[in-house]
Design a protein around this motif. Structure first.
Motif, PDB file in Angstrom:
ATOM      1  N   ASP A 217       0.947  -1.214   0.024  1.00 23.59           N
ATOM      2  CA  ASP A 217      -0.091  -0.050  -0.032  1.00 23.59           C
ATOM      3  C   ASP A 217       0.818   1.222  -0.166  1.00 23.59           C
ATOM      4  N   GLY A 218       2.225   1.082   0.136  1.00 21.88           N
ATOM      5  CA  GLY A 218       3.097   2.348  -0.050  1.00 21.88           C
ATOM      6  C   GLY A 218       3.262   2.941   1.263  1.00 21.88           C
ATOM      7  N   ASN A 219       2.728   2.284   2.412  1.00 22.28           N
ATOM      8  CA  ASN A 219       2.880   2.583   3.667  1.00 22.28           C
ATOM      9  C   ASN A 219       3.291   1.823   4.672  1.00 22.28           C
ATOM     10  N   GLY A 220       3.890   0.717   4.187  1.00 22.64           N
ATOM     11  CA  GLY A 220       4.792  -0.388   5.073  1.00 22.64           C
ATOM     12  C   GLY A 220       3.762  -1.462   5.282  1.00 22.64           C
ATOM     13  N   ASN A 221       2.861  -1.685   4.423  1.00 23.25           N
ATOM     14  CA  ASN A 221       1.775  -2.873   4.513  1.00 23.25           C
ATOM     15  C   ASN A 221       2.061  -3.641   3.211  1.00 23.25           C
ATOM     16  N   ALA A 222       2.131  -4.926   3.220  1.00 21.23           N
ATOM     17  CA  ALA A 222       2.467  -5.667   2.064  1.00 21.23           C
ATOM     18  C   ALA A 222       1.659  -7.091   2.590  1.00 21.23           C
ATOM     19  N   ILE A 223       1.391  -7.503   1.205  1.00 19.78           N
ATOM     20  CA  ILE A 223       0.900  -9.212   1.119  1.00 19.78           C
ATOM     21  C   ILE A 223       1.466  -9.746   0.112  1.00 19.78           C
ATOM     22  N   HIS A 224       1.585 -11.218  -0.060  1.00 18.92           N
ATOM     23  CA  HIS A 224       1.789 -12.075  -1.159  1.00 18.92           C
ATOM     24  C   HIS A 224       0.592 -12.753  -1.530  1.00 18.92           C
ATOM     25  N   LEU A 225       0.560 -13.090  -2.750  1.00 22.07           N
ATOM     26  CA  LEU A 225      -0.750 -13.792  -3.414  1.00 22.07           C
ATOM     27  C   LEU A 225      -0.221 -15.171  -4.042  1.00 22.07           C
ATOM     28  N   GLY A 226       0.809 -15.741  -3.338  1.00 18.50           N
ATOM     29  CA  GLY A 226       1.080 -16.933  -3.898  1.00 18.50           C
ATOM     30  C   GLY A 226       1.959 -16.932  -4.989  1.00 18.50           C
ATOM     31  N   GLU A 227       2.242 -18.004  -5.553  1.00 23.17           N
ATOM     32  CA  GLU A 227       3.230 -18.390  -6.500  1.00 23.17           C
ATOM     33  C   GLU A 227       2.677 -18.605  -7.599  1.00 23.17           C
ATOM     34  N   ARG A 228       3.465 -18.317  -9.128  1.00 16.02           N
ATOM     35  CA  ARG A 228       3.053 -18.954 -10.352  1.00 16.02           C
ATOM     36  C   ARG A 228       4.245 -19.517 -11.009  1.00 16.02           C
ATOM     37  N   ASP A 229       4.134 -20.449 -11.558  1.00 17.52           N
ATOM     38  CA  ASP A 229       5.163 -21.579 -12.107  1.00 17.52           C
ATOM     39  C   ASP A 229       5.141 -21.028 -13.633  1.00 17.52           C
ATOM     40  N   CYS A 230       6.301 -20.164 -13.975  1.00 16.99           N
ATOM     41  CA  CYS A 230       6.348 -19.959 -15.185  1.00 16.99           C
ATOM     42  C   CYS A 230       7.461 -20.310 -16.084  1.00 16.99           C
ATOM     43  N   SER A 231       7.645 -21.923 -15.732  1.00  9.17           N
ATOM     44  CA  SER A 231       8.942 -22.712 -16.371  1.00  9.17           C
ATOM     45  C   SER A 231       9.019 -22.675 -17.662  1.00  9.17           C
ATOM     46  N   LEU A 232       7.735 -22.862 -18.538  1.00  9.56           N
ATOM     47  CA  LEU A 232       7.489 -23.264 -19.900  1.00  9.56           C
ATOM     48  C   LEU A 232       7.798 -21.987 -20.656  1.00  9.56           C
ATOM     49  N   GLN A 233       9.255 -21.924 -21.109  1.00 12.15           N
ATOM     50  CA  GLN A 233       9.538 -20.696 -21.933  1.00 12.15           C
ATOM     51  C   GLN A 233      10.352 -21.237 -23.166  1.00 12.15           C
ATOM     52  N   ARG A 234      10.136 -19.968 -23.987  1.00 10.36           N
ATOM     53  CA  ARG A 234      10.866 -20.347 -25.299  1.00 10.36           C
ATOM     54  C   ARG A 234      11.808 -19.000 -25.540  1.00 10.36           C
ATOM     55  N   ARG A 235      13.012 -19.036 -25.464  1.00  9.55           N
ATOM     56  CA  ARG A 235      14.093 -17.859 -25.647  1.00  9.55           C
ATOM     57  C   ARG A 235      13.595 -16.951 -24.676  1.00  9.55           C
ATOM     58  N   HIS A 236      13.521 -17.506 -23.454  1.00 11.08           N
ATOM     59  CA  HIS A 236      13.214 -16.416 -22.422  1.00 11.08           C
ATOM     60  C   HIS A 236      11.861 -15.966 -22.354  1.00 11.08           C
ATOM     61  N   GLN A 237      10.964 -16.352 -23.438  1.00 11.16           N
ATOM     62  CA  GLN A 237       9.418 -15.710 -23.202  1.00 11.16           C
ATOM     63  C   GLN A 237       8.664 -17.071 -22.696  1.00 11.16           C
ATOM     64  N   LYS A 238       7.653 -16.375 -21.968  1.00 13.02           N
ATOM     65  CA  LYS A 238       6.759 -17.381 -21.391  1.00 13.02           C
ATOM     66  C   LYS A 238       5.763 -17.785 -22.201  1.00 13.02           C
ATOM     67  N   VAL A 239       5.331 -19.028 -22.182  1.00 12.85           N
ATOM     68  CA  VAL A 239       4.205 -19.579 -23.247  1.00 12.85           C
ATOM     69  C   VAL A 239       3.085 -20.235 -22.283  1.00 12.85           C
ATOM     70  N   LEU A 240       3.518 -20.526 -21.200  1.00 12.60           N
ATOM     71  CA  LEU A 240       2.122 -21.141 -20.547  1.00 12.60           C
ATOM     72  C   LEU A 240       2.701 -20.939 -18.973  1.00 12.60           C
ATOM     73  N   GLU A 241       1.627 -20.636 -18.126  1.00  9.50           N
ATOM     74  CA  GLU A 241       1.866 -20.298 -16.825  1.00  9.50           C
ATOM     75  C   GLU A 241       0.834 -21.172 -15.878  1.00  9.50           C
ATOM     76  N   GLU A 242       1.121 -21.219 -14.701  1.00  2.98           N
ATOM     77  CA  GLU A 242      -0.073 -21.997 -13.861  1.00  2.98           C
ATOM     78  C   GLU A 242       0.321 -21.555 -12.371  1.00  2.98           C
ATOM     79  N   ALA A 243      -0.710 -21.711 -11.846  1.00  3.98           N
ATOM     80  CA  ALA A 243      -0.725 -21.378 -10.141  1.00  3.98           C
ATOM     81  C   ALA A 243      -1.776 -22.143  -9.472  1.00  3.98           C
ATOM     82  N   PRO A 244      -1.239 -22.919  -8.319  1.00  7.60           N
ATOM     83  CA  PRO A 244      -0.024 -22.917  -7.871  1.00  7.60           C
ATOM     84  C   PRO A 244       0.900 -23.783  -8.762  1.00  7.60           C
TER      85      PRO A 244
END
Length: 449
Positions: A217-244
């Protein structure tokens, strides 16, 4: 201050995505566009539309003066940059705020810090994020490069401090190759980014690409929304992503999520951000932070039920985070396929007129796209034309729904990457979640060879 009129400094599906979120909040939208995008869907749907230049992005979507002028002419009180183009340009963010226009994004100083990969690594280390072993900062000499490489062990990776996409990046297998490849990396970095600064880090043999979505929020409060797996890549460009991610345990998620959210709180971070890691043998290694919304944000929305664009706008209005960490629940599984206008196997671009279009539908199927029958895909921009996002209670159920949805998608008149995604979903390694950042390119090479 409440936002009443939002200028969208982008194009394509993300511009339409932002327009929809704004309208659901009762906010008017202003579409800026090049002459090539006069008939784009977001331009048609926006409350106001202003042409800002000819097709080349440098003369339109990257033209800061034209965008600021459009904001002033239209009376916009906020600008959302989407992703790509000017979304991580600290100077643009400063100019927007200097004109008393709300910038829907992080603080300019955080954009600048995380945009410099050497400074980003230094900051990440200070914030307690785990790093890939390597040089403490920019390489000053070949002698220093040799010392660092000898200390962390070959192979090593030399990377450009500015930019990405694989440019200015070289794998160095041994000391005999070091001087030549560092020189090549510097030359590529200079040509691509105008900056020949490079650094060295340990080359990980076969990692996965895991990223954590964060909000502050810019005032010292923060949260995380979990992870995404972005390992499926071609030439360092993501092709398919999944969560979790299929390989991250709830305990690892909580541990790393706590680390990244604490880091963002300590930083005073504002808005949406993504902290990217390489993951290998149960260990996380920070690689970079993207100070913007990500292309793959819908999979996070699917498993959390949180509208990330709405959250960005609320924070830009000075409101607190709409949820606390303990209120968040990660349920089910989501996968996103990036659908590009290109040959599915050679990846040659395929712009042109869409003669017929039908989006997949049904329960838990989402298509983010500005396509319609008769629309002409311009050749000047990124080839992504749609994102197909599917949610299921389980990963297996999600994959079955995704197969069905891909079979329903109709895009005629141009070639698309849909057949590649359909073939990918039949692969045992993918079905088992057993893949790394090298897997897709190796699979494609086998099919083509």
């Amino acid at each position: 201050m409440p936002i009443t009129r939002l200028l969208i400094a982008n194009r394509g599906e993300i511009a339409l995505r932002i327009h929809r979120a704004a309208h659901e909040m009762g906010i008017e939208t202003v579409a800026v566009h090049s002459t090539a995008d006069t008939d784009a869907m977001h331009v048609r749907l926006a409350d106001h539309a202003i042409c800002i230049g000819p097709p080349p992005a440098s003369e339109s979507y990257l033209n800061i003066a034209a965008i600021i002028s459009a904001a002033e002419i239209s009376g916009a009180d906020a600008i959302h940059p989407g992703y790509g183009f000017l979304s991580e340009n600290a100077k643009f963010a400063e100019i927007v705020e200097a004109h008393d226009i709300a910038w829907i994004g992080p603080k300019p100083e955080h954009i600048r810090t995380m945009g410099d990969k050497v400074e980003a690594k230094r900051t990440a280390r200070d914030l307690g994020l785990p790093l890939v072993p390597g040089s403490d900062g920019a390489l000053q000499s070949i002698e220093e490069a040799k010392e660092v490489a000898a200390r962390i062990g070959y192979p090593v990776l030399v990377k450009a401090a500015s930019g990405g996409g694989g440019r200015g990046m070289k794998v160095i297998p041994s000391e005999e190759d070091l001087e030549t490849l560092v020189s090549q990396a510097r030359s590529e970095a200079k040509a691509a980014f105008g900056d020949d600064t490079v650094y060295i880090e340990k080359y990980l043999g076969n990692p996965r690409h895991i990223e954590f979505q964060v909000f502050g929020d810019g005032n010292g409060n923060a949260i995380h929304l979990g992870e995404r797996d972005c390992s499926l890549q071609r030439r360092h460009q993501k092709v398919l992503e999944e969560a979790p991610s299929p390989v991250i345990s709830p305990e690892e998620r909580e541990r790393m999520g706590t680390i990244v959210s604490n880091a963002m709180a300590q930083m005073g971070y504002r808005g949406a951000g993504t902290i990217e890691f390489l993951w290998e043998n149960g260990e996380f290694y920070f690689i970079e932070m993207n100070t913007r919304l990500q292309v793959e944000h819908p999979v996070t929305e699917a498993i959390t039920g949180l509208d990330l664009v709405r959250e960005q706008i609320r924070i830009a209005e000075g409101k607190p985070l709409s949820v606390q960490q303990e209120e968040l629940r990660f349920t089910g599984h989501a996968i996103e396929c990036r659908i590009n206008a290109e040959d599915p196997w050679s990846f040659a671009p395929s712009p042109g007129q869409v003669t017929s279009y039908h989006a997949a539908g049904g329960m838990h199927v989402r298509v983010d796209s500005g396509l319609y029958s008769g629309y002409r895909i311009p050749p000047y921009y990124d080839s992504m034309i749609a994102k197909l996002i599917v949610y299921g209670r389980t990963r297996e159920g999600c994959i079955m729904r995704l197969k069905r949805a891909l079979g329903e998608m109709v895009v005629e008149g141009v070639k698309t990457s849909i057949p590649m995604h359909e073939a990918l979903l039949e692969e045992p390694d993918f079905l088992n979640g057993d893949y790394t950042i090298k897997w897709l390119e190796e699979w494609l090479a086998k099919r083509q060879g």
